[in-house]
Design a protein around this motif. Structure first.
Motif, mmCIF file in Angstrom:
data_model
loop_
_atom_site.group_PDB
_atom_site.id
_atom_site.type_symbol
_atom_site.label_atom_id
_atom_site.label_comp_id
_atom_site.label_asym_id
_atom_site.label_seq_id
_atom_site.Cartn_x
_atom_site.Cartn_y
_atom_site.Cartn_z
ATOM 1 N N ALA A 110 0.834 -1.201 0.000
ATOM 2 C CA ALA A 110 0.000 0.000 0.000
ATOM 3 C C ALA A 110 0.869 1.252 0.000
ATOM 4 N N SER A 111 0.493 2.203 -0.837
ATOM 5 C CA SER A 111 1.180 3.495 -0.877
ATOM 6 C C SER A 111 0.238 4.596 -0.413
ATOM 7 N N ASP A 112 0.828 5.717 0.017
ATOM 8 C CA ASP A 112 0.032 6.854 0.453
ATOM 9 C C ASP A 112 0.031 7.932 -0.634
ATOM 10 N N ARG A 113 -0.456 9.121 -0.288
ATOM 11 C CA ARG A 113 -0.567 10.196 -1.268
ATOM 12 C C ARG A 113 0.787 10.653 -1.816
ATOM 13 N N ASN A 114 1.843 10.411 -1.074
ATOM 14 C CA ASN A 114 3.177 10.833 -1.498
ATOM 15 C C ASN A 114 3.947 9.717 -2.199
ATOM 16 N N ASN A 115 3.239 8.651 -2.567
ATOM 17 C CA ASN A 115 3.856 7.498 -3.219
ATOM 18 C C ASN A 115 4.906 6.829 -2.340
ATOM 19 N N GLU A 116 4.714 6.898 -1.045
ATOM 20 C CA GLU A 116 5.573 6.206 -0.098
ATOM 21 C C GLU A 116 4.792 5.060 0.547
ATOM 22 N N ARG A 117 5.510 4.148 1.172
ATOM 23 C CA ARG A 117 4.838 3.027 1.836
ATOM 24 C C ARG A 117 3.903 3.529 2.933
ATOM 25 N N ALA A 118 2.660 3.073 2.893
ATOM 26 C CA ALA A 118 1.742 3.384 3.981
ATOM 27 C C ALA A 118 2.272 2.741 5.254
ATOM 28 N N ALA A 119 2.088 3.397 6.384
ATOM 29 C CA ALA A 119 2.699 2.951 7.641
ATOM 30 C C ALA A 119 2.336 1.523 7.999
ATOM 31 N N PHE A 120 1.159 1.067 7.605
ATOM 32 C CA PHE A 120 0.706 -0.280 7.970
ATOM 33 C C PHE A 120 1.169 -1.348 6.985
ATOM 34 N N SER A 121 1.575 -0.945 5.779
ATOM 35 C CA SER A 121 1.888 -1.902 4.727
ATOM 36 C C SER A 121 3.131 -2.717 5.071
ATOM 37 N N THR A 122 3.028 -4.035 4.958
ATOM 38 C CA THR A 122 4.124 -4.927 5.333
ATOM 39 C C THR A 122 5.251 -4.893 4.309
ATOM 40 N N PRO A 123 6.460 -4.532 4.749
ATOM 41 C CA PRO A 123 7.591 -4.561 3.820
ATOM 42 C C PRO A 123 8.218 -5.953 3.765
ATOM 43 N N ASN A 124 8.621 -6.361 2.594
ATOM 44 C CA ASN A 124 9.416 -7.582 2.458
ATOM 45 C C ASN A 124 9.949 -7.667 1.040
ATOM 46 N N GLU A 125 10.876 -8.558 0.816
ATOM 47 C CA GLU A 125 11.545 -8.651 -0.479
ATOM 48 C C GLU A 125 10.633 -9.115 -1.601
ATOM 49 N N HIS A 126 9.461 -9.657 -1.233
ATOM 50 C CA HIS A 126 8.547 -10.175 -2.246
ATOM 51 C C HIS A 126 7.598 -9.116 -2.800
ATOM 52 N N VAL A 127 7.558 -7.925 -2.194
ATOM 53 C CA VAL A 127 6.670 -6.876 -2.691
ATOM 54 C C VAL A 127 7.082 -6.498 -4.113
ATOM 55 N N ASP A 128 6.158 -6.624 -5.043
ATOM 56 C CA ASP A 128 6.450 -6.302 -6.444
ATOM 57 C C ASP A 128 6.203 -4.834 -6.741
ATOM 58 N N ILE A 129 5.042 -4.344 -6.350
ATOM 59 C CA ILE A 129 4.690 -2.943 -6.565
ATOM 60 C C ILE A 129 3.825 -2.488 -5.398
#
Length: 416
Positions: A238-257
């Motif tokens: 998930a991205s926010d209005r600034n095209n950055e990762r939303a605080a809740f979105s899980t980061p990992n190496e498998h994230v494609d977009i």
């Protein structure tokens, strides 16, 4: 009987919590919706049969739909997206005529949704455009939705129901499967899920899956099926209005977009709309764009669709990262760039493109900063004005009272 480890859960509607607790003791781990704690920005709570939200959501403001849809020629016609979720309520007017009969694996009816989650997911994919009173619409408004219900308000989902739903989607020969659910169980304990996804891969079906909402700590976590290595699985953060990762979105190496997942407007059961957030709603945003690509390029494989979305994503750096993968989905560029993808994107490709001086489509695209405020931010600003204004008014009243008191005292002294 040895039980499998429980699935790490994210927020579920209150009606589902009891079912979730009961499922913890089952031999198959519960598979829960990937929605983050809801944020209602409208004037009422998120109610079924609720209000129609005016205006165009921020996630659609950056898309010129007339160009995206090539007039009216490219709106997802002929594409069927299976929504593996809590069901899809076909009675919402913006979903009229779009929801197929589907199938329930939770002792209910696939075209009913007592939770509301699946109806929101479906709306982001295919809600009618031009609906009176709102600027909200789905990314592919002429696509069809095949609801495959894996959980209800009374019965939570589990690994078995998800696997059965994937198999049903393969049997139905859909082009795309949206899975806004997931399990954080160890991959080694998910052979049936892996087998079902492998079956979908052989059938050339694209699976668009939520990356998960365990990202508050910033610690990488794998959510399945999004974190599977299959060539047909698109993992969406998930991205926010600034095209950055939303605080809740899980980061990992498998994230494609990544795709918009904050303050997302969508349809609810019966009628109306509400606002929610989570990677649950990022995935269908991407699935809707994928449906447009599948309509325009019917011969493209799932892997090619994924490569194309990755290549045309908006990004601020020439490399993949765990937060937004290869960048934030750019619907306009994805649809307008007709270059046939021949392989996956690599860091080397992006570094080369970043230093190139020709070929606009090969340049790194800076993420756009949205300066507009959200309804919640506007309400907070108005509240601040009210507090400040009230404080100033009280100050003026107090100063006036003190001046009058001093004048009366002086006048009284003169009389005596």
């Amino acid at each position: 009987m040895t039980s499998r480890p429980p699935v790490a859960a994210v927020r579920r509607p209150a009606a589902v919590l009891a079912a979730t607790a009961a499922l913890a003791a089952l031999t198959t781990p519960p598979v829960l919706a990937d929605d983050a704690p809801g944020t209602q920005l409208a004037s009422t709570d998120c109610q079924f049969g609720g209000q129609v939200i005016e205006g165009t959501p921020w996630s659609l403001q950056r898309v010129i739909t007339k160009q995206l849809w090539e007039g009216k020629a490219l709106k997802g016609a002929g594409q069927t997206v299976a929504v593996i979720d809590t069901g899809v309520d076909k009675s919402n007017p913006q979903l009229a005529g779009k929801v197929l009969d589907g199938k329930s694996f939770a002792k209910s009816k696939a075209t009913a949704d007592g939770v509301g989650h699946g109806t929101k997911v479906a709306g982001i994919i295919a809600a009618t455009d031009g609906f009176p009173g709102t600027g909200f619409h789905g990314m592919a408004p002429e696509a069809k939705i095949l609801p495959l219900q894996t959980s209800t308000a009374e019965e939570g989902g589990n690994l078995e129901t998800m696997v059965d739903a994937i198999k049903a989607a393969v049997k139905a020969k859909v082009g795309i499967i949206n899975i806004s659910q997931g399990t954080t169980a160890d991959k080694s304990q998910l052979p049936t899920l892996q087998a079902a996804v492998d079956e979908a891969e052989r059938a050339k079906i694209l699976i668009v899956a939520s990356a998960g909402n365990n990202g508050a700590s910033g610690k990488p976590t794998n959510t399945y099926p999004a974190a599977l290595d299959n060539s047909n699985v698109l993992s969406v953060g998930a991205s926010d209005r600034n095209n950055e990762r939303a605080a809740f979105s899980t980061p990992n190496e498998h994230v494609d977009i990544a795709a918009p997942g904050v303050d997302m407007v969508s349809t609810v059961p019966v009628s109306g709309q509400c606002v929610d957030q989570g990677t649950s709603f990022s995935a269908p945003y991407a699935a809707g764009v994928a449906a447009l690509l599948k309509q325009k390029h019917p011969d493209w494989t799932p892997a090619q669709v994924i490569w194309h979305l990755e290549k045309t994503a908006a990004r601020t750096h020439p490399f993949h990262d765990n937060n937004i993968g290869w960048g934030v989905i750019d619907p306009m560029t994805a649809v307008k760039d007709d270059t046939t993808p021949t392989g996956p994107v690599t860091d080397a490709d992006l570094k080369s493109a970043a230093t190139a001086n020709n070929g606009d489509t090969e340049k790194i695209i800076a993420a756009k900063l949205t300066l507009g405020e959200t309804p919640a931010e506007r309400n907070a600003r108005y509240g601040t004005y009210l507090v400040i204004g009230g404080g100033l008014l009280l100050g003026v009243i107090s100063a006036g009272a003190m001046a009058r008191r001093d004048w009366l005292r002086k006048r009284g002294a003169d009389v005596l």
